[in-house]
Design a protein around this motif. Structure first.
Motif, short mmCIF file in Angstrom:
data_model
loop_
_atom_site.label_atom_id
_atom_site.label_comp_id
_atom_site.label_asym_id
_atom_site.label_seq_id
_atom_site.Cartn_x
_atom_site.Cartn_y
_atom_site.Cartn_z
N VAL A 199 -34.12 71.36 50.32
CA VAL A 199 -34.61 70.35 51.24
C VAL A 199 -35.26 69.28 50.38
O VAL A 199 -36.03 69.59 49.47
N ALA A 200 -34.92 68.00 50.62
CA ALA A 200 -35.38 66.91 49.76
C ALA A 200 -35.87 65.74 50.59
O ALA A 200 -35.59 65.63 51.79
N ALA A 201 -36.62 64.84 49.93
CA ALA A 201 -37.12 63.63 50.59
C ALA A 201 -35.96 62.68 50.89
O ALA A 201 -34.88 62.76 50.31
N HIS A 202 -36.22 61.75 51.82
CA HIS A 202 -35.23 60.72 52.14
C HIS A 202 -34.92 59.86 50.92
O HIS A 202 -35.77 59.67 50.05
N GLU A 203 -33.73 59.32 50.88
CA GLU A 203 -33.35 58.41 49.81
C GLU A 203 -34.29 57.21 49.79
O GLU A 203 -34.60 56.65 50.83
N GLY A 204 -34.74 56.82 48.59
CA GLY A 204 -35.60 55.66 48.44
C GLY A 204 -37.08 55.96 48.50
O GLY A 204 -37.90 55.10 48.20
N PHE A 205 -37.46 57.20 48.88
CA PHE A 205 -38.86 57.56 48.93
C PHE A 205 -39.27 58.26 47.64
O PHE A 205 -38.44 58.67 46.85
N ALA A 206 -40.59 58.41 47.44
CA ALA A 206 -41.11 58.67 46.10
C ALA A 206 -40.60 59.94 45.44
O ALA A 206 -40.38 59.96 44.24
N LEU A 207 -40.39 61.03 46.17
CA LEU A 207 -39.98 62.27 45.52
C LEU A 207 -38.48 62.38 45.34
O LEU A 207 -38.01 63.16 44.52
N VAL A 232 -36.12 65.59 54.49
CA VAL A 232 -37.39 65.63 55.22
C VAL A 232 -38.47 64.98 54.35
O VAL A 232 -38.64 65.37 53.18
N ASN A 233 -39.22 64.04 54.89
CA ASN A 233 -40.30 63.40 54.14
C ASN A 233 -41.66 64.07 54.34
O ASN A 233 -42.52 63.98 53.48
N GLU A 234 -41.87 64.67 55.49
CA GLU A 234 -43.18 65.23 55.81
C GLU A 234 -43.33 66.60 55.16
O GLU A 234 -42.58 67.54 55.46
N PHE A 235 -44.31 66.75 54.26
CA PHE A 235 -44.41 67.95 53.46
C PHE A 235 -44.76 69.19 54.27
O PHE A 235 -44.37 70.31 53.92
N ASN A 236 -45.51 69.04 55.36
CA ASN A 236 -45.78 70.20 56.22
C ASN A 236 -44.48 70.75 56.80
O ASN A 236 -44.30 71.96 56.93
N LEU A 237 -43.56 69.85 57.15
CA LEU A 237 -42.27 70.28 57.67
C LEU A 237 -41.44 70.92 56.56
O LEU A 237 -40.76 71.93 56.79
N VAL A 238 -41.50 70.36 55.35
CA VAL A 238 -40.82 71.00 54.21
C VAL A 238 -41.34 72.41 54.02
O VAL A 238 -40.57 73.37 53.87
N GLY A 284 -49.49 68.73 48.59
CA GLY A 284 -48.27 69.02 49.33
C GLY A 284 -48.29 70.29 50.15
O GLY A 284 -47.42 70.48 50.99
N LEU A 285 -49.28 71.16 49.92
CA LEU A 285 -49.26 72.46 50.59
C LEU A 285 -50.60 72.69 51.27
O LEU A 285 -51.63 72.84 50.62
#
Length: 316
Positions: free
Chosen positions: A197-205, A227-233, A251-252
């Motif tokens: 699971v990874a951040a959206h394209e263009g976002f920092a991670l 997924v951008n929201e770390f709680n959801l990750v 992040g956690l």
């Protein structure tokens, strides 16, 4: 050359349209155009030009906008010297941050304001923007908490003042029962065949995961979820054997620490730089500097707590 004309030019550069400037300055578009025309009459070279339907600054206009920012900073400093003497430091400061910093730091930051009757109050707002949009947020907020990959270009110094907060490592996030969770570190080769699971394209991670993909030559990473929201990750990882990247300090959240562990990559250093961005004149305010100091203190407390939690997870 009037100060309010310079402010209008700088706002046009930062906001990108006459309509946006008129809304920000509470003027009609016609009044904005008149101010720009008055400024243009005072210099012998065009400051703006029409590109399609959009009015943009010429190189000369950009230079004058930069100089205008310095004038506004000096003016704000002069005005603030009287304000500090007369009113003290109870002025409200608006703060915006990306989601994980807001989740980790906003509660303590807000509480610090409530517990300090002589200090500034804060007004917090989270913003989920791509890396290149953080600098634009200083137009609407006194303090902008921003992040970028360590290897990326720094923020535009002609537009914002940068206060470093911390460098945050990025770790592999694993379900506690994942076989790799038993190791103190994880190698890229260990992750061959894992689903991510990874951040959206263009976002920092997201660029960090791309970096890992190139470094793991011959073992392409399979990104199944964005997924951008770390709680959801963390929630996804807590219920599956999918892996991802999470920041070590922010992040956690505690509710996922029983199911999810973080492990550093042994053969690739990933991280992000977290900074505070402000307009130069906003930083001249005592209340703004006080809030910046509070953010740095809260961030350091979070760092120490997270490092201790990671060490305990190695032993469990």
């Amino acid at each position: 050359m009037e100060v309010h004309h310079l402010r209008t030019l700088r706002e046009l550069r930062d906001r990108g349209s006459v309509t946006a400037v008129s809304q920000a300055l509470h003027l009609s578009p016609s009044a904005v155009s008149q101010q720009l025309a008055a400024l243009q009459r005072s210099v012998p070279i065009p400051l703006t030009e029409q590109r399609g339907r959009v009015l943009v600054l010429t190189p000369a206009g950009e230079r004058l906008a930069d100089a205008g920012g310095e004038v506004l900073e000096a003016l704000a400093r002069a005005e603030n010297s009287v304000s500090e003497y007369l009113t003290g430091s109870r002025e409200t400061v608006s703060v915006t941050a990306f989601h994980s910093a807001g989740l980790a730091w906003f509660p303590a930051l807000i509480a610090s304001g409530l517990n300090d009757p002589d200090g500034p109050m804060v007004r917090c707002r989270d913003e989920d923007v791509s890396i290149n949009e953080f600098a634009n947020l200083v137009s609407d907020h006194d303090v902008v908490i921003a992040h970028r990959p360590l290897a990326s270009e720094s923020w535009p110094g002609n537009r914002v003042h940068v206060t470093p907060v911390l460098q945050e490592p990025i770790d592999v996030a694993l379900h506690r029962e994942h076989p790799l969770a038993q190791q103190d570190t994880v190698r890229l080769a260990d992750l061959a065949g894992e689903t991510w699971v990874a951040a959206h394209e263009g976002f920092a991670l997201e660029p960090l995961l791309v970096q890992a993909m190139f470094a793991s030559a011959g073992n392409p990473i399979q990104i199944a979820h964005r997924v951008n929201e770390f709680n959801l990750v963390a929630a996804i990882i807590a219920e599956t054997r999918i892996v991802g990247l999470l920041p070590r300090y922010t992040g956690l959240t505690p509710n996922f620490r029983k199911q999810v562990v973080l492990r550093p990559l042994a053969d690739l250093s990933l991280g992000r730089q977290i900074d505070i961005l402000t307009r130069p004149e906003a930083r001249t305010r005592v209340s703004t500097r006080t809030v910046i100091d509070r953010v740095i203190k809260v961030a350091e407390q979070t760092r120490l707590s997270a490092e201790g939690e990671m060490q305990r997870s190695f032993k469990s």
